[in-house]
Design an enzyme around this catalytic site. Structure first.
Site, PDB file in Angstrom:
ATOM      1  N   ARG A 173       0.838  -1.348   0.075  1.00 14.33           N
ATOM      2  CA  ARG A 173      -0.017   0.188   0.022  1.00 14.33           C
ATOM      3  C   ARG A 173       0.779   1.100  -0.062  1.00 14.33           C
ATOM      4  NH1 ARG A 173      -4.792  -1.951   4.381  1.00 14.33           N
ATOM      5  NH2 ARG A 173      -5.182  -3.601   3.303  1.00 14.33           N
ATOM      6  N   HIS A 202     -11.030 -14.874   3.925  1.00 13.57           N
ATOM      7  CA  HIS A 202     -12.499 -14.564   3.190  1.00 13.57           C
ATOM      8  C   HIS A 202     -13.308 -15.699   3.582  1.00 13.57           C
ATOM      9  CE1 HIS A 202      -9.863 -11.822   1.166  1.00 13.57           C
ATOM     10  NE2 HIS A 202     -10.572 -10.857   1.850  1.00 13.57           N
ATOM     11  N   LYS A 215     -17.190  -2.675  10.359  1.00 10.06           N
ATOM     12  CA  LYS A 215     -16.230  -3.786  10.827  1.00 10.06           C
ATOM     13  C   LYS A 215     -15.940  -3.842  12.369  1.00 10.06           C
ATOM     14  CE  LYS A 215     -12.459  -0.590  10.577  1.00 10.06           C
ATOM     15  NZ  LYS A 215     -10.784  -0.093  10.356  1.00 10.06           N
TER      16      LYS A 215
END
Length: 637
Positions: free
Chosen positions: A364, A386, A466
């Site tokens: 990133r 996931h 979240k």
RNA sequence: GCCACCUUAGCUCAGAUGGUAGAGCGGCUCACUCGUAAUGAGCAGGUCGUCGGUUCGAAUCCGACAGGUGGCUCCA
């Protein structure tokens, strides 16, 4: 004269003349309360001690031992500091000066840039303000009057703030220093006895980087010298366990400017610890019903367009590279790959839930100023997974993943944590209805696990709300590692589906989760948590074998090799140094066990055992101590 | 990215006012053969972050860049 009825926290009540101040009442209270009270809560409103009371009500003294008391204390400290700065630099303009978790700060607009020597001057000036014992006086002003007062003083930020205020402003004065402030404050400046200014930083007016940058001066203050000293000792302790310092000393990792900022080199010892973390992580994930997947480091820009990352996460992504007239981008997240794996074969409702985990290395673009050791880097490996499930499985999966997270964190010595649910941010994708469902699922999951949580409004990711778990380390600091995110968006964007019992296509829901967060950050936190003295199961070297003279080398070598053969990580120090020196060095390296062998041990076929931090444990038989070590390894002590 | 500060040997750090480098630790060699946190001696090791400028002369003064530190904003 009118009487008013005051009720105290113990339920008892007494009558006083109207207009009595809390200070008057305090005079009749026990010594300790009298000494420690700095403000008062009257009918749930925080007030100065000298505020006259004119109605019935409940009254509670706020003492400097409470969190609310410390906030008031630090807030007053900030005023005193601003006063001192104003005395030294009359042209200074002030913005905000609130209390924070540890101390206080004040934002100042000043042409001269302050340096550490200036802090000492400011401290000295504060000292004389404290000694002068100016009372803090509250004054009520009309908006008009307040604006005039601060305009005349050139305090443009204050004027701006008054204009923004809904209510009529209140102003506090101590000595000749006036400040816009809601209060309350300690009664007078002499309460701010022991303080220290800690550092200077830049901060933007109203926190917006488009606004002018101010100088922020941080300080800490306490009513008792011992508490200030304790605090400074704790700061020193935190410095000692700084993972950047220990990383160098223990030769765990480095960040090299020829390679690039925020890119971590794991040295053998650090890499070993990482290996242990990964092995344990994999073992637990297999037990926990996960399968592993792997995905590449780059993908076509189109993928990131389709996923929404370029739109919503673009500024955190590395620039594209051209390959065969096509653009590719290095991955900032793993999810789109896992989605594609999902899509590769038609899924039945019977296949769900699917739990796919990957130690996926992502990159990133982080702005250069935010990089920080291992805690904030540009390339890192997420312990990602996931979970694809049916809507009717969502709650159960959320609960499952919460329990799983907590249990893994505990294995690493983190049993203390704070939990937050982050809700929809300003920039988001998806329908409000989905956001609601997802947020509800997270909250219900936590409630079912009996975990208390706070709401972090607007702090969700662009694709969903979240849960963040912030672990507390051994000296009480909080670190964010784990995150559990519900996502309705990406399955939609990539048109994921499964065939239901009805033979129709349905949309699965996806949960993103990372438990350790990133291995880099987690390692950094782990280093600080253990101050570099890793528990036996993680320690890269578990035993140092230290012969006293070369006459014991042969025996020492035998021990060393036997340990290695039994899976114990041993290091032999066969240099011709004194044993005291070898012990010192092994201690510095925080090696958990030292086996010292001299003539006696060779003779008796024994070992003299020394434990890190504990010292000499006495003489052991080889088998006995090895068993003890193996037990500690398997119990992760 | 922004503001401030910092960058000298592998590490920690000295090097007033410009005259071109020094210690301790670590490393290596030798001696010592030693009992629970530093044995002694010797040796090697530096384009003073990089590039440019000022100057007869720059680790030192100025500028740009890079990297780091404390924060701001952002975040695993």
């Amino acid at each position: 004269m009118d009487k008013i009825k005051i009720t105290f926290p113990d339920g008892k009540s007494r009558e006083f003349d109207a207009g009595v101040t809390a200070m008057d009442i305090l005079q009749q209270m026990p010594g300790r309360l009298r000494k420690e009270s700095i403000a008062v809560k009257f009918n749930d409103q925080l007030l100065d001690l000298n505020k006259p009371l004119n109605e019935d009500g409940t009254l509670e003294f706020i003492t400097i031992t409470s969190a609310e008391g410390m906030d008031i204390f630090w807030h007053s400290s900030a005023h005193v500091m601003a006063h001192a700065i104003k005395n030294l630099y009359p042209e200074a303009k002030f913005a905000f000066g609130p209390p924070v978790e540890n101390g206080f700060y004040y934002d100042v607009d000043l042409d001269k840039s302050l340096n550490p020597e200036d802090l000492q001057k400011i401290e000295a000036e504060m000292q004389s303000i404290v000694q002068a014992d100016h009372p803090f006086e509250r004054k009520s002003f009309s908006k008009q009057e307040a604006v005039e007062l601060f305009k005349e003083k050139g305090e443009t930020f204050k004027v701006e703030q008054i204009e923004r205020l809904g209510e009529p402003p209140s102003v506090y004065r101590e000595g000749d220093f006036y400040d816009l402030c809601r209060g309350p404050h300690v009664p007078s400046t002499k309460y701010i006895k022991y303080f220290k200014l800690l550092n200077i930083a830049g901060a933007y007016w109203l926190g917006d980087e488009k606004n002018p940058q101010l100088q922020r001066v941080y300080g800490i203050a306490f009513p008792k010298k011992s508490r200030l000293d304790d605090y400074l000792v704790r700061l020193e302790e935190a410095k000692q366990r700084d993972h950047r310092k220990l990383g160098k000393e223990l030769d765990l990792f480095s960040i090299n400017d020829q390679i690039g900022p925020g890119l971590v080199l794991w040295h053998p010892k650090g890499a070993f610890i990482r290996h242990q973390i990964e092995s344990y992580w994999k073992e637990r994930h297999l037990e926990g019903g996960y399968d592993f997947v792997h995905s590449p480091h780059i993908a076509k820009a189109d993928l990131w367009n389709a996923s929404g990352h370029l739109d919503f996460f673009g500024e955190n992504m590395f620039s594209p590279m051209d390959v065969d007239e096509m653009q590719y981008i290095v991955k900032p997240m793993n999810c789109p790959f896992h989605l594609q794996i999902y899509k590769s074969v038609t899924k039945s409702y019977r296949d769900l839930p699917i739990r796919w985990a990957e130690l996926g290395t992502v990159y990133r673009y982080e702005r250069s100023g935010v990089l920080h050791g291992l805690l904030r880097v540009r390339g890192f490996t997420q312990d990602d997974a996931h979970i694809f499930c049916r809507p009717d499985q969502l709650n159960a999966e959320v609960v499952r993943v919460i329990r799983f997270s907590v249990s893994i964190l505990e294995a690493f010595g983190f049993s203390d944590y704070d939990v937050f649910v982050s809700t929809r941010p300003e920039n988001y994708v998806g329908t409000l209805e989905n956001w609601q469902t997802a947020t509800r699922a997270l909250k219900e999951g936590l409630e079912e696990c009996g975990i208390e949580y706070a709401i972090d409004p607007g702090e969700g990711v662009f694709y969903g709300p979240k849960i963040d778990i912030k672990i507390r380390d051994s000296i009480g600091r909080s670190w964010q590692c784990s995150t559990i995110q519900v996502d309705f968006n990406e399955p939609e964007r990539f048109d994921l589906n499964f065939i239901g019992q009805d033979g129709e296509k349905h949309r699965p829901i996806m949960i993103h989760r990372a438990l350790l967060g990133s291995l880099e950050r987690f390692f950094g936190v782990l280093i600080e948590h253990y101050a570099g003295a890793f528990p036996l199961w993680l320690a890269p070297v578990q035993v140092a074998v230290l012969p006293i003279t070369e006459h014991q080398y042969k025996y020492a070598l035998q021990i060393h090799e036997k340990l290695l053969a039994q899976g114990i990580r041993s290091q032999l120090d066969d240099r011709s140094e004194k044993v005291g020196y070898k012990i010192r060095q092994a201690s510095t390296l925080k090696i958990p066990y030292m086996f010292i062998v001299g003539p006696k041990e060779v003779e008796d076929k024994t070992l003299s055992v020394r434990r890190h931090k504990e010292g000499d444990l006495g003489t052991f038989q080889y088998a006995g101590i090895v068993e003890k070590i193996k037990k500690q390894v398997s119990s992760k002590q």
